[in-house]
Design an enzyme around this catalytic site. Structure first.
Site, PDB file in Angstrom:
ATOM      1  N   GLY A  90     -14.659   4.524  35.491  1.00 34.75           N
ATOM      2  CA  GLY A  90     -15.787   3.689  35.090  1.00 34.75           C
ATOM      3  C   GLY A  90     -15.525   2.212  35.303  1.00 34.75           C
ATOM      4  N   THR A 212      -9.641  -0.279  31.347  1.00 33.06           N
ATOM      5  CA  THR A 212     -10.599   0.524  30.591  1.00 33.06           C
ATOM      6  C   THR A 212     -11.182  -0.332  29.481  1.00 33.06           C
ATOM      7  OG1 THR A 212     -10.940   2.383  29.069  1.00 33.06           O
ATOM      8  CG2 THR A 212      -8.706   1.547  29.237  1.00 33.06           C
ATOM      9  N   ILE A 213     -12.497  -0.313  29.358  1.00 33.93           N
ATOM     10  CA  ILE A 213     -13.100  -1.074  28.265  1.00 33.93           C
ATOM     11  C   ILE A 213     -12.778  -0.434  26.923  1.00 33.93           C
ATOM     12  CG2 ILE A 213     -14.978  -1.910  29.733  1.00 33.93           C
ATOM     13  CD1 ILE A 213     -16.841   0.009  28.152  1.00 33.93           C
ATOM     14  N   ASP A 214     -12.387   0.852  26.926  1.00 31.97           N
ATOM     15  CA  ASP A 214     -12.133   1.558  25.666  1.00 31.97           C
ATOM     16  C   ASP A 214     -10.917   1.017  24.916  1.00 31.97           C
ATOM     17  OD1 ASP A 214     -14.277   3.083  26.300  1.00 31.97           O
ATOM     18  OD2 ASP A 214     -13.168   4.922  26.712  1.00 31.97           O
ATOM     19  N   LYS A 251     -36.088  -4.147   6.595  1.00 34.87           N
ATOM     20  CA  LYS A 251     -36.683  -2.829   6.358  1.00 34.87           C
ATOM     21  C   LYS A 251     -36.105  -1.718   7.235  1.00 34.87           C
ATOM     22  CE  LYS A 251     -40.601  -3.817   9.456  1.00 34.87           C
ATOM     23  NZ  LYS A 251     -42.078  -3.868   9.566  1.00 34.87           N
ATOM     24  N   GLU A 320     -18.391   6.508  19.791  1.00 29.81           N
ATOM     25  CA  GLU A 320     -18.963   7.553  20.641  1.00 29.81           C
ATOM     26  C   GLU A 320     -18.328   8.924  20.402  1.00 29.81           C
ATOM     27  OE1 GLU A 320     -19.659   8.057  25.467  1.00 29.81           O
ATOM     28  OE2 GLU A 320     -17.990   6.865  24.728  1.00 29.81           O
ATOM     29  N   GLU A 435     -24.221  -1.482  28.970  1.00 26.81           N
ATOM     30  CA  GLU A 435     -24.531  -2.917  28.854  1.00 26.81           C
ATOM     31  C   GLU A 435     -23.285  -3.788  28.972  1.00 26.81           C
ATOM     32  OE1 GLU A 435     -27.595  -0.703  26.341  1.00 26.81           O
ATOM     33  OE2 GLU A 435     -25.476  -0.529  26.845  1.00 26.81           O
ATOM     34  N   GLY A 436     -22.118  -3.238  28.636  1.00 27.06           N
ATOM     35  CA  GLY A 436     -20.906  -4.045  28.622  1.00 27.06           C
ATOM     36  C   GLY A 436     -19.960  -3.808  29.780  1.00 27.06           C
TER      37      GLY A 436
END
Length: 573
Positions: A90, A212-214, A251, A320, A435-436
């Site tokens: 990814g 890896t963004i993770d 709300k 996730e 998005e990131g």
């Protein structure tokens, strides 16, 4: 091609680099440290990686840093190198700067050096599909997000025919080195390729870059993977925006799922940045063996208590991969995977969802069946519908945030009947992931990735193979960053994959004894009841260093005071 004003400005940004890498690369020497082992399963890995297991850690130092107890290897005589790079898995912000750093490093080493980019990820290595990366090409992508210069892919090189195809490609192209940019699985592939090339007498060296963004590819020598900083800053901006909206409208309860299937680093970092009412940490759920009902009750208690104070709104962060860490859900998913692997043809022969559901209920054990039937219909349907090529449940496609909303809604209705809840509950679900992944890299990631590219170049120059580039001292000024290489086998253990034991790089999960989680756990009770949202705003590229250049909260808590000399694993003077 039309580009934005920001992209025009970012092209002009000159990444900051360590002092060591500013000068003549011929003055940069390699200092080998102590031999290494692995995370676990030493004998099995030593057998599988007979030629590359146990290699020493490597630090790059200036030639002036003489040390008789730890001799240095000088750089070889400069010559033009042929190096290829492949982007695997990814996307993560900063990949183009790895390419730029590698390109600039090779040209600094020798003007005749050539950088080749394999197209479409590892599949390009197998097919030989590639482009030559020239100055004009790389200049158009400096400091930009995405992997679109050469593309990426998820092909795994694991069969004998694939190893043979890769060997044929690098031999035909006369490559001095192959740089693999990827996460744990991709760098596992790099380790296997390095071993295969050595065993086959192929001179091409294989070097990894941690991506890896993770945030789950790290250890003492790899302080963070690239992309984590930008992605979490991007998600935190969005969370902050939603929190401000929640605080304004007063709300809605927003349930926000964040990328991170195996580890909760993204959720934890975003929580430290934004101070939500609730942030679930998968590793804590597993450690405490929390059931889905217990998680739901905890959420309902927070919602009910806030309602008593007139606050019918809130923010919940959900990793996730949470569903795989809940004991009864993990057992259900494991059993579903086993049943589908054994009897996939029977299942596929059924022509209606109802027939498939009846069949799966009969195939499950009594305990798994009870869990399956207790799930909302839309979630149990996802468990059956979304499967990978091996028949396994695709956990990332399960709407865990929706599962929690449905269960919380049901439990709050019961609490109303019991008289323990008198509020009004309205919810909105979100998922922040893509998005990131391709945002303009933060200054930190731009600098870090460029330095990783230069470091990969040095590893190629010094003829190391089976190593991953390492940049350390990341909480110091960039000038003080230290660079080197870590043997890939040092990060590995054996795990069961698709029915057999395989060598893999072990994922780094959230450490429940580590400082980031400890800080979070001390503060979360206050955040749950008192609206304490922080609004980080968009990633900043220009302005005070405290706003533009700060690394993640996680790394600042993990490494608050780096030593002036952080060379690791070498003999002390």
């Amino acid at each position: 091609m039309s580009i934005s004003l920001l992209q025009q400005e970012r092209h002009r940004y000159l990444p900051k680099v360590p002092d060591l890498l500013r000068g003549d690369f011929r003055r940069v020497c390699a200092r080998r440290g102590l031999s290494t082992t692995a995370v676990a399963d030493y004998d099995a890995l030593r057998s599988l990686f007979a030629r590359t297991y146990g290699q020493p850690l490597v630090n790059f130092v200036n030639a002036s840093e003489k040390n008789e107890d730890s001799p240095m290897e000088t750089a070889p005589e400069p010559r033009g190198l042929r190096v290829a790079i492949v982007l695997s898995g990814g996307q993560a912000p900063g990949g183009h700067n790895v390419i730029a750093g590698l390109f600039d490093g090779l040209k600094r080493w020798h003007a005749d050096s050539v950088l080749i980019g394999f197209l479409g990820g590892p599949a390009g290595v197998l097919s030989g599909d590639h482009i030559e990366i020239c100055a004009d090409r790389v200049d158009a992508y400096r400091n930009t997000g995405g992997f679109d210069l050469i593309g990426s892919g998820r092909t795994k090189i694991e069969s004998e025919s694939q190893f043979a195809a890769a060997a044929q490609t690098v031999t035909r192209m006369a490559l001095d080195a192959l740089v693999v940019v990827g996460g744990d699985d991709s760098n596992t592939n790099a380790a296997l390729l390095a071993e295969h090339f050595v065993n086959s007498g192929i001179s091409t060296k294989v070097i990894g870059v941690p991506k890896t963004i993770d945030g789950d590819l790290k250890n003492e020598a790899i302080e963070t993977s690239f992309g984590f900083d930008t992605a979490t800053k991007t998600y935190s901006e969005l969370i902050g925006n939603i929190a401000r909206d929640a605080c304004s409208a007063r709300k809605y309860w927003h349930f926000i799922k964040l990328m991170g299937r195996s580890a909760s680093h993204i959720a934890l970092e975003c929580a430290l940045k934004t101070q939500p009412n609730v942030c679930l940490i998968s590793e804590e759920v597993a450690a405490q063996s929390l059931t889905l009902a217990q998680i739901v009750q905890s959420l309902c208690d927070t919602i009910a208590t806030r309602a008593q104070h007139g606050e019918h709104f809130g923010i919940v962060l959900v990793p996730e991969g949470l569903i795989e860490f809940i004991p009864e859900m993990k057992a259900l998913i494991t059993e579903l995977n086993e049943v589908m692997a054994r009897r996939a043809q029977e299942f596929e022969a059924l022509d209606t969802p109802d027939a498939q559901r009846v069949w799966i209920e009969q195939a499950l054990s009594a305990s798994a069946r009870a869990v399956f039937n207790a799930l909302p219909a839309e979630i149990s349907t996802q468990l059956l519908a979304d499967r990978d090529p091996h028949g396994n449940v695709q956990v990332s496609r399960i709407d865990t945030e929706r599962l929690l909303i449905l269960q919380v809604t049901e439990r709050l209705a019961q609490m109303k009947q019991e008289g323990t809840y008198t509020g009004v509950f309205s919810s909105i679900a979100h998922f922040f992931g893509y998005e990131g992944r391709c945002a303009f890299p933060s200054n930190f990631d731009a600098d870090y990735c460029y330095t990783l590219g230069l470091t990969a170049c040095l590893l190629a120059v010094h003829r190391f193979t089976g190593y991953v580039a390492s940049v350390r001292n990341l909480t110091s000024s960039v000038a003080e960053w230290a660079v080197g290489g870590v043997p890939l086998t040092m990060l590995m253990n054996m795990e069961r994959r698709h029915g057999s034991q395989k060598p893999v790089i072990k994922k780094a999960l959230v450490d429940l004894e580590g400082m980031p989680f400890r800080v979070f756990s001390r503060r979360r009770a206050s955040w749950a009841l008192k609206t304490s949202y922080v609004y980080p705003g968009a990633v900043q590229y220009y302005g005070p260093p405290a706003v533009c250049d700060e690394p993640s909260v996680t790394i600042r808590l993990e490494r608050p005071a780096p030593a002036a000399n952080s060379s690791f694993g070498h003999r002390s003077s």
